[in-house]
Scaffold this active site. Structure first.
Site, PDB file in Angstrom:
ATOM      1  N   ILE A  17      44.039  36.745  30.042  1.00 50.73           N
ATOM      2  CA  ILE A  17      44.209  35.486  30.758  1.00 50.73           C
ATOM      3  C   ILE A  17      44.009  34.316  29.802  1.00 50.73           C
ATOM      4  CG2 ILE A  17      43.245  34.003  32.563  1.00 50.73           C
ATOM      5  CD1 ILE A  17      42.671  36.517  34.192  1.00 50.73           C
ATOM      6  N   ASN A  87      36.769  30.299  31.327  1.00 51.24           N
ATOM      7  CA  ASN A  87      37.474  31.540  31.644  1.00 51.24           C
ATOM      8  C   ASN A  87      36.721  32.796  31.233  1.00 51.24           C
ATOM      9  OD1 ASN A  87      39.902  33.372  32.003  1.00 51.24           O
ATOM     10  ND2 ASN A  87      39.707  33.424  29.771  1.00 51.24           N
ATOM     11  N   TYR A 150      28.860  41.090  38.942  1.00 56.36           N
ATOM     12  CA  TYR A 150      29.983  40.222  38.598  1.00 56.36           C
ATOM     13  C   TYR A 150      30.397  39.379  39.798  1.00 56.36           C
ATOM     14  CZ  TYR A 150      35.017  39.313  37.673  1.00 56.36           C
ATOM     15  OH  TYR A 150      36.256  38.749  37.519  1.00 56.36           O
ATOM     16  N   LYS A 154      30.442  35.305  40.269  1.00 55.29           N
ATOM     17  CA  LYS A 154      31.648  34.551  40.607  1.00 55.29           C
ATOM     18  C   LYS A 154      31.459  33.754  41.892  1.00 55.29           C
ATOM     19  CE  LYS A 154      34.281  35.854  37.145  1.00 55.29           C
ATOM     20  NZ  LYS A 154      34.673  34.887  36.101  1.00 55.29           N
TER      21      LYS A 154
END
Length: 259
Positions: A17, A87, A150, A154
């Site tokens: 990404i 990112n 994770y 987030k």
């Protein structure tokens, strides 16, 4: 590249990404500070661009003092950071049962604490330019899809972005979150090696029947970081082929209709 190009910091720039983000922001006229802990990956990345378009930064992202020190000579030479695309991230613990304390700490540190450090390191520049930050989150931060540490990190990014939006909005500083679903990147290779049909099997959960590419995530981030989104702050934008719209399989069972 013009002298008044915006200076944009992109973390995790050497990943799948990240490379898409760098390409999009350079194409849009920005000068990019590409950050990654993979120094070799950064060298390969920057080799594909003209002189001064991509400036590399290899430092520990979760060490605020080290990050500030690494960025200082670059901002002194090229001006303040006007946009940040946070990112960098990865997932380690697959389930709660598989998540030990050290795994939890690493997932939270990279996916949440490092984003805090990224924003803090760029804050003076963002204040000076009325700039903005886009966090690359995940649909895992919206619903439980495995990788609990994770996912918790987030989810934390969403709350953090909203705090930035309300506390710094008076300065014209904006904060938003892009939440990708499945994206075909090298990070998925281990799963594809384990099950070569993993992508085809997952498609049934996505209303559009396909996954985002890195370029799709990059376009969403570019929009949110651009003047076109000047009145958008504290927003969460899924880039997920409709996954967060609902569960097609469950809807079919409830209605006894095939969708």
């Amino acid at each position: 590249m013009t002298s008044n190009s915006r200076l944009t910091l992109i973390t995790g720039a050497a990943g799948g990404i990240g490379r898409g983000l760098v390409e999009r922001f350079v194409a849009g006229g920005d000068r990019v500070l590409a950050h990654d802990r993979d120094a070799e990956g950064l060298r390969a990345l920057s080799a594909g661009y003209g002189d001064g378009q991509v400036l590399t930064v290899a430092s520990e992202l979760s060490d605020l003092d080290a990050l500030r020190a690494a960025l200082a000579p670059l901002t002194a030479a090229h001006g303040p950071i006007g946009a940040v695309i946070a990112n960098a991230g990865s997932a380690e613990g697959l389930s709660l049962a598989a998540t030990r304390a050290e795994v939890w700490r690493r997932d939270i540190e990279l996916n949440l604490h490092a984003s805090y450090c990224t924003f803090e390191a760029a804050l003076d520049g963002l204040k000076a330019t009325a700039g903005n930050i886009v966090f690359i989150g995940s649909v895992n931060g919206l619903v439980a899809l495995g990788h609990p540490a994770y996912s918790a990190a987030k989810a934390g990014l969403i709350s953090y972005a909203k705090s930035i939006a309300i506390e710094y909005g008076r300065l014209g500083l904006r904060a938003n979150v892009v939440c990708p679903g499945t994206v075909k990147t090298p990070a998925w290779q281990a799963r594809a090696d384990k099950n070569p049909q993993v992508f085809e099997e997952l498609k049934k959960w996505y209303p559009l029947g396909d996954f985002a590419a890195p370029e799709d995530v990059a376009e969403a981030a570019w929009f949110l970081a651009s003047p076109l989104a000047r009145m958008i702050s504290g927003a969460v934008l899924p880039v997920d082929g409709g996954l967060m719209a609902g569960n097609r399989a469950m809807a079919s069972e409830l209605t006894l209709e095939l969708f």
